[in-house]
Design a protein around this motif. Sequence first.
Motif, mmCIF file in Angstrom:
data_model
loop_
_atom_site.group_PDB
_atom_site.id
_atom_site.type_symbol
_atom_site.label_atom_id
_atom_site.label_comp_id
_atom_site.label_asym_id
_atom_site.label_seq_id
_atom_site.Cartn_x
_atom_site.Cartn_y
_atom_site.Cartn_z
ATOM 1 N N ASP A 90 0.892 -1.221 -0.080
ATOM 2 C CA ASP A 90 0.116 0.048 0.041
ATOM 3 C C ASP A 90 0.800 1.292 -0.070
ATOM 4 O OD1 ASP A 90 -2.555 -1.356 -0.009
ATOM 5 O OD2 ASP A 90 -2.355 -1.764 2.213
ATOM 6 N N ILE A 91 1.939 1.170 0.733
ATOM 7 C CA ILE A 91 2.661 2.427 0.724
ATOM 8 C C ILE A 91 3.323 2.785 -0.765
ATOM 9 C CG2 ILE A 91 5.031 3.139 1.980
ATOM 10 C CD1 ILE A 91 4.259 2.088 4.553
ATOM 11 N N ARG A 92 3.742 1.793 -1.261
ATOM 12 C CA ARG A 92 4.288 1.756 -2.481
ATOM 13 C C ARG A 92 2.969 2.365 -3.518
ATOM 14 N NH1 ARG A 92 7.130 -2.796 -1.183
ATOM 15 N NH2 ARG A 92 5.637 -4.047 -2.416
ATOM 16 N N ASN A 115 11.197 11.046 -1.101
ATOM 17 C CA ASN A 115 11.348 11.945 0.073
ATOM 18 C C ASN A 115 10.285 13.078 -0.091
ATOM 19 O OD1 ASN A 115 11.855 13.382 -2.492
ATOM 20 N ND2 ASN A 115 13.933 13.966 -2.039
ATOM 21 N N LYS A 116 9.279 12.791 -0.927
ATOM 22 C CA LYS A 116 7.943 13.691 -0.869
ATOM 23 C C LYS A 116 6.861 13.099 -0.175
ATOM 24 C CE LYS A 116 9.791 16.716 -4.121
ATOM 25 N NZ LYS A 116 9.811 18.207 -3.826
ATOM 26 N N LYS A 120 13.028 -2.052 2.012
ATOM 27 C CA LYS A 120 13.343 -1.603 0.631
ATOM 28 C C LYS A 120 13.025 -0.020 0.251
ATOM 29 C CE LYS A 120 11.621 -5.983 -1.379
ATOM 30 N NZ LYS A 120 10.924 -6.642 0.011
ATOM 31 N N ASN A 121 12.240 0.781 1.475
ATOM 32 C CA ASN A 121 11.943 2.058 1.324
ATOM 33 C C ASN A 121 12.635 2.597 2.372
ATOM 34 O OD1 ASN A 121 10.726 4.355 1.352
ATOM 35 N ND2 ASN A 121 8.640 3.727 1.768
ATOM 36 N N ASP A 122 13.467 3.716 2.097
ATOM 37 C CA ASP A 122 14.166 4.521 3.238
ATOM 38 C C ASP A 122 13.183 5.403 4.060
ATOM 39 O OD1 ASP A 122 16.571 3.388 2.253
ATOM 40 O OD2 ASP A 122 17.058 5.106 0.895
ATOM 41 N N PHE A 123 12.061 5.679 3.617
ATOM 42 C CA PHE A 123 11.000 6.400 4.541
ATOM 43 C C PHE A 123 9.923 5.612 5.064
ATOM 44 C CE2 PHE A 123 12.968 8.303 0.521
ATOM 45 C CZ PHE A 123 13.667 9.378 1.115
ATOM 46 N N ASP A 163 9.314 6.279 8.792
ATOM 47 C CA ASP A 163 8.787 7.547 9.014
ATOM 48 C C ASP A 163 7.183 7.633 8.503
ATOM 49 O OD1 ASP A 163 11.215 8.740 9.691
ATOM 50 O OD2 ASP A 163 11.565 9.057 7.563
ATOM 51 N N VAL A 164 6.914 6.988 7.444
ATOM 52 C CA VAL A 164 5.386 6.635 6.880
ATOM 53 C C VAL A 164 4.812 6.117 8.082
ATOM 54 C CG1 VAL A 164 3.780 5.953 5.354
ATOM 55 C CG2 VAL A 164 6.015 7.076 4.645
ATOM 56 N N ILE A 165 5.062 5.028 8.565
ATOM 57 C CA ILE A 165 4.639 4.277 9.576
ATOM 58 C C ILE A 165 4.426 4.982 10.726
ATOM 59 C CG2 ILE A 165 4.568 2.209 10.970
ATOM 60 C CD1 ILE A 165 6.175 0.792 8.824
ATOM 61 N N ARG A 166 5.319 5.682 11.179
ATOM 62 C CA ARG A 166 5.092 6.427 12.305
ATOM 63 C C ARG A 166 4.052 7.544 12.346
ATOM 64 N NH1 ARG A 166 8.618 6.452 16.424
ATOM 65 N NH2 ARG A 166 10.369 4.691 16.394
ATOM 66 N N ARG A 167 3.903 8.240 11.046
ATOM 67 C CA ARG A 167 3.038 9.208 10.788
ATOM 68 C C ARG A 167 1.775 8.700 10.863
ATOM 69 N NH1 ARG A 167 3.153 13.949 7.459
ATOM 70 N NH2 ARG A 167 0.843 14.836 7.633
ATOM 71 N N TYR A 168 1.526 7.598 10.136
ATOM 72 C CA TYR A 168 -0.026 6.961 10.275
ATOM 73 C C TYR A 168 -0.404 6.643 11.597
ATOM 74 C CZ TYR A 168 -1.165 5.699 5.391
ATOM 75 O OH TYR A 168 -1.393 5.737 4.386
ATOM 76 N N TRP A 169 0.387 6.146 12.458
ATOM 77 C CA TRP A 169 -0.063 5.704 13.878
ATOM 78 C C TRP A 169 -0.120 6.971 14.708
ATOM 79 C CZ3 TRP A 169 -1.118 1.026 16.025
ATOM 80 C CH2 TRP A 169 -1.045 -0.147 15.411
ATOM 81 N N SER A 170 0.780 8.023 14.625
ATOM 82 C CA SER A 170 0.806 9.309 15.480
ATOM 83 C C SER A 170 -0.479 10.032 14.984
ATOM 84 C CB SER A 170 1.904 9.950 15.304
ATOM 85 O OG SER A 170 2.291 10.623 13.990
#
Length: 236
Positions: free
Chosen positions: A146-148, A155-156, A190-193, A196-203
Amino acid sequence: MEYYLRDVEYIKSVSEAFYSHLQRKKVRQMNDKMQVFFDPEPRNQNINKISENLRFNVSRNNASLELLDLIKESYATEPQKIYELAIKDNKYVGSDTWRFVKTKVKDFCIEDNYRNILVILTDGYIYHKDNHIEQNNQTTYLTPQDIRKFKLNSNKWDERMSSENYGFIPAVDNLEKLEILVLGINPDKKNDFEEDVIRRYWSDWFNNMKVGRYEIKTASLPSNMDKIIKDFIKNQ
């Protein structure tokens, strides 16, 4: 180290914090509870039976050194049995964390005149085969795929999440009386970000539901996580 063994040790650290909390209290002040939840509930009756053995309510009427020792012993041995049974069962359908928060968290995890703490063991992704709700760009699920698909792997990602309103659908509201500790975030390398994305979803999810206090921790060796877990439970 196998990730399920890390979870087992995290649970042990939680139980030790509960044990220490009880040791510091006077018997007449004791009115404390601890238990384990699954969603969906396991069909394996052996797992359900073991989970019942991890349900404790300690009050001035039943408090004893024997009961405290039983709590410590049960949480040191029984969780690993649950994981081993689940692995042997080999019928993974996912963990419906979103639905648990939606339908059960207020009934099971929040009581007046208590300090309510929920510890969630997760790799950071949410998936269950029967829960795929979408509302615009918000969902009840999140996987590496899903993230992909959402193009949050550059980085956007932060700008895209904000402008396109990606995130989890708020499950409930008014969780001010609940504290949540999320343990075991394990992002796809596989994804450097990804982290950060997971943390943003949860927070964002917790903030939208007005969770009183929360921390989100990446998977690490239990020896490193022990103090973090105990400090969260000890401190208010």
